[in-house]
Design a protein around this motif. Sequence first.
Motif, PDB file in Angstrom:
ATOM      1  N   SER B  27       0.843  -1.196   0.000  1.00 18.45           N
ATOM      2  CA  SER B  27       0.000   0.000   0.000  1.00 18.45           C
ATOM      3  C   SER B  27       0.879   1.248   0.000  1.00 18.45           C
ATOM      4  CB  SER B  27      -0.936   0.003   1.211  1.00 18.45           C
ATOM      5  OG  SER B  27      -0.216  -0.183   2.401  1.00 18.45           O
ATOM      6  N   ILE B  28       0.291   2.372  -0.356  1.00 12.88           N
ATOM      7  CA  ILE B  28       1.078   3.597  -0.476  1.00 12.88           C
ATOM      8  C   ILE B  28       1.182   4.309   0.875  1.00 12.88           C
ATOM      9  CG2 ILE B  28       0.462   3.895  -2.900  1.00 12.88           C
ATOM     10  CD1 ILE B  28      -1.486   6.066  -2.062  1.00 12.88           C
ATOM     11  N   PHE B  29       2.248   5.056   1.027  1.00 14.19           N
ATOM     12  CA  PHE B  29       2.440   5.890   2.204  1.00 14.19           C
ATOM     13  C   PHE B  29       2.797   7.304   1.779  1.00 14.19           C
ATOM     14  CE2 PHE B  29       1.923   2.898   5.523  1.00 14.19           C
ATOM     15  CZ  PHE B  29       2.391   1.675   5.064  1.00 14.19           C
ATOM     16  N   ASN B  30       2.447   8.256   2.607  1.00 13.55           N
ATOM     17  CA  ASN B  30       2.781   9.658   2.338  1.00 13.55           C
ATOM     18  C   ASN B  30       4.102  10.067   2.964  1.00 13.55           C
ATOM     19  OD1 ASN B  30       0.391  10.128   0.892  1.00 13.55           O
ATOM     20  ND2 ASN B  30      -0.739  10.391   2.808  1.00 13.55           N
ATOM     21  N   THR B  31       4.562   9.278   3.928  1.00 12.99           N
ATOM     22  CA  THR B  31       5.833   9.531   4.597  1.00 12.99           C
ATOM     23  C   THR B  31       6.581   8.218   4.758  1.00 12.99           C
ATOM     24  OG1 THR B  31       4.884  11.372   5.867  1.00 12.99           O
ATOM     25  CG2 THR B  31       6.942  10.435   6.687  1.00 12.99           C
ATOM     26  N   TRP B  32       7.887   8.284   4.474  1.00 13.18           N
ATOM     27  CA  TRP B  32       8.754   7.127   4.739  1.00 13.18           C
ATOM     28  C   TRP B  32       9.831   7.576   5.719  1.00 13.18           C
ATOM     29  CZ3 TRP B  32       8.442   2.073   3.158  1.00 13.18           C
ATOM     30  CH2 TRP B  32       7.501   1.783   2.166  1.00 13.18           C
ATOM     31  N   LEU B  33      10.122   6.700   6.665  1.00 16.91           N
ATOM     32  CA  LEU B  33      11.124   7.005   7.682  1.00 16.91           C
ATOM     33  C   LEU B  33      12.103   5.844   7.778  1.00 16.91           C
ATOM     34  CD1 LEU B  33       8.127   7.807   9.774  1.00 16.91           C
ATOM     35  CD2 LEU B  33       9.863   9.562   9.694  1.00 16.91           C
ATOM     36  N   TRP B  34      13.340   6.192   8.082  1.00 19.08           N
ATOM     37  CA  TRP B  34      14.362   5.167   8.324  1.00 19.08           C
ATOM     38  C   TRP B  34      14.927   5.361   9.730  1.00 19.08           C
ATOM     39  CZ3 TRP B  34      15.569   0.976   5.425  1.00 19.08           C
ATOM     40  CH2 TRP B  34      15.053   0.935   4.117  1.00 19.08           C
ATOM     41  N   TYR B  35      14.970   4.256  10.487  1.00 19.09           N
ATOM     42  CA  TYR B  35      15.488   4.253  11.846  1.00 19.09           C
ATOM     43  C   TYR B  35      16.649   3.264  11.950  1.00 19.09           C
ATOM     44  CZ  TYR B  35      11.119   6.522  13.359  1.00 19.09           C
ATOM     45  OH  TYR B  35      10.060   7.378  13.533  1.00 19.09           O
ATOM     46  N   LYS B  36      17.529   3.540  12.908  1.00 15.79           N
ATOM     47  CA  LYS B  36      18.600   2.602  13.242  1.00 15.79           C
ATOM     48  C   LYS B  36      18.476   2.253  14.722  1.00 15.79           C
ATOM     49  CE  LYS B  36      23.584   2.190  13.838  1.00 15.79           C
ATOM     50  NZ  LYS B  36      24.844   2.948  13.974  1.00 15.79           N
ATOM     51  N   GLN B  37      18.621   0.968  15.032  1.00 17.40           N
ATOM     52  CA  GLN B  37      18.540   0.539  16.408  1.00 17.40           C
ATOM     53  C   GLN B  37      19.790  -0.251  16.783  1.00 17.40           C
ATOM     54  OE1 GLN B  37      15.259  -2.078  17.428  1.00 17.40           O
ATOM     55  NE2 GLN B  37      15.178  -1.306  19.499  1.00 17.40           N
ATOM     56  N   GLU B  38      20.407   0.158  17.854  1.00 16.69           N
ATOM     57  CA  GLU B  38      21.564  -0.557  18.388  1.00 16.69           C
ATOM     58  C   GLU B  38      21.129  -1.348  19.618  1.00 16.69           C
ATOM     59  OE1 GLU B  38      25.045   1.901  18.771  1.00 16.69           O
ATOM     60  OE2 GLU B  38      24.417   3.153  17.089  1.00 16.69           O
ATOM     61  N   PRO B  39      21.889  -2.358  19.989  1.00 15.52           N
ATOM     62  CA  PRO B  39      21.500  -3.198  21.132  1.00 15.52           C
ATOM     63  C   PRO B  39      21.271  -2.382  22.395  1.00 15.52           C
ATOM     64  CG  PRO B  39      23.303  -4.210  19.932  1.00 15.52           C
ATOM     65  CD  PRO B  39      23.108  -2.850  19.330  1.00 15.52           C
ATOM     66  N   GLY B  40      20.143  -2.643  23.046  1.00 17.87           N
ATOM     67  CA  GLY B  40      19.851  -1.967  24.300  1.00 17.87           C
ATOM     68  C   GLY B  40      19.324  -0.555  24.150  1.00 17.87           C
ATOM     69  N   GLU B  41      19.063  -0.146  22.921  1.00 13.75           N
ATOM     70  CA  GLU B  41      18.582   1.209  22.677  1.00 13.75           C
ATOM     71  C   GLU B  41      17.277   1.181  21.897  1.00 13.75           C
ATOM     72  OE1 GLU B  41      21.704   2.752  24.760  1.00 13.75           O
ATOM     73  OE2 GLU B  41      20.040   3.901  23.878  1.00 13.75           O
ATOM     74  N   GLY B  42      16.573   2.303  21.917  1.00 16.33           N
ATOM     75  CA  GLY B  42      15.402   2.421  21.070  1.00 16.33           C
ATOM     76  C   GLY B  42      15.798   2.845  19.668  1.00 16.33           C
ATOM     77  N   PRO B  43      14.884   2.735  18.709  1.00 15.63           N
ATOM     78  CA  PRO B  43      15.177   3.185  17.339  1.00 15.63           C
ATOM     79  C   PRO B  43      15.475   4.686  17.308  1.00 15.63           C
ATOM     80  CG  PRO B  43      13.209   1.819  17.401  1.00 15.63           C
ATOM     81  CD  PRO B  43      13.548   2.137  18.815  1.00 15.63           C
ATOM     82  N   VAL B  44      16.456   5.055  16.512  1.00 19.67           N
ATOM     83  CA  VAL B  44      16.840   6.457  16.348  1.00 19.67           C
ATOM     84  C   VAL B  44      16.534   6.859  14.914  1.00 19.67           C
ATOM     85  CG1 VAL B  44      18.764   8.071  16.319  1.00 19.67           C
ATOM     86  CG2 VAL B  44      18.626   6.343  18.124  1.00 19.67           C
ATOM     87  N   LEU B  45      15.840   7.968  14.761  1.00 22.84           N
ATOM     88  CA  LEU B  45      15.461   8.430  13.424  1.00 22.84           C
ATOM     89  C   LEU B  45      16.687   8.894  12.653  1.00 22.84           C
ATOM     90  CD1 LEU B  45      13.149   9.110  11.433  1.00 22.84           C
ATOM     91  CD2 LEU B  45      13.115  11.404  12.465  1.00 22.84           C
ATOM     92  N   LEU B  46      16.830   8.371  11.425  1.00 22.18           N
ATOM     93  CA  LEU B  46      17.949   8.749  10.557  1.00 22.18           C
ATOM     94  C   LEU B  46      17.510   9.756   9.511  1.00 22.18           C
ATOM     95  CD1 LEU B  46      19.413   5.181   9.874  1.00 22.18           C
ATOM     96  CD2 LEU B  46      20.264   6.874  11.517  1.00 22.18           C
ATOM     97  N   ILE B  47      16.458   9.406   8.790  1.00 25.96           N
ATOM     98  CA  ILE B  47      16.001  10.227   7.665  1.00 25.96           C
ATOM     99  C   ILE B  47      14.491  10.123   7.566  1.00 25.96           C
ATOM    100  CG2 ILE B  47      15.988  10.442   5.144  1.00 25.96           C
ATOM    101  CD1 ILE B  47      18.860   9.633   5.053  1.00 25.96           C
ATOM    102  N   ALA B  48      13.850  11.249   7.247  1.00 23.78           N
ATOM    103  CA  ALA B  48      12.417  11.268   6.977  1.00 23.78           C
ATOM    104  C   ALA B  48      12.194  11.795   5.558  1.00 23.78           C
ATOM    105  CB  ALA B  48      11.699  12.168   7.980  1.00 23.78           C
TER     106      ALA B  48
END
Lengths: 111, 110
Positions: B27-48
């Motif tokens: 399905s289509i989206f109006n926004t795409w986001l990329w996150y990076k997650q390291e062990p023991g951490e929450g996802p961190v936003l890289l690019i929107a």
Amino acid sequence: SAVISQKPSRDICQRGTSLTIQCQVDSQVTMMFWYRQQPGQSLTLIATANQGSEATYESGFVIDKFPISRPNLTFSTLTVSNMSPEDSSIYLCSAQYTEAFFGQGTRLTVV
Amino acid sequence: GQQLNQSPQSMFIQEGEDVSMNCTSSSIFNTWLWYKQEPGEGPVLLIALYKAGELTSNGRLTAQFGITRKDSFLNISASIPSDVGIYFCAGQNGNEKLTFGTGTRLTIIP
């Protein structure tokens, strides 16, 4: 960017007990979310918590098991009730600003 | 619930190599986001990404919003050891809940 503080960062709990996870954000936000994540896997949404209304739960998650509070625009709690080993997981809170930001997670182990 | 398909599932690369990963949706989206997650951490936003066809960079990272609005790509140039982690794509429409990808685990061999 936003600062989202979650606590505790980890806990080991006895089965049958409950744990409340707190999430504090540094800037007011309407929408907050709670997720569950098995290590190395993707995130599963538990519920959406909007201030001033009851939380909306995803399929497979119920309020009796995962009660959520959202008393103001900078704070939310998730309680994992009557825990069993199957509840062992990472629990994450998220806040929706222009983009969604995440806390560092709470690693829960139920023994 | 729906999950987006990310590929590859895992990557083992040499330090200094470039990395490419992608994410597809039915399905289509109006926004795409990329996150990076390291062990023991929450996802961190890289690019929107907010617009179909958009190409956005953040340092050595470049992401593109597919023309069909059903896919997105993330490239990392000249990888370094601190790039190790799990990369998640996510699609979103307005302020609706995020739909996450299955993740790409990146391992770098020194």
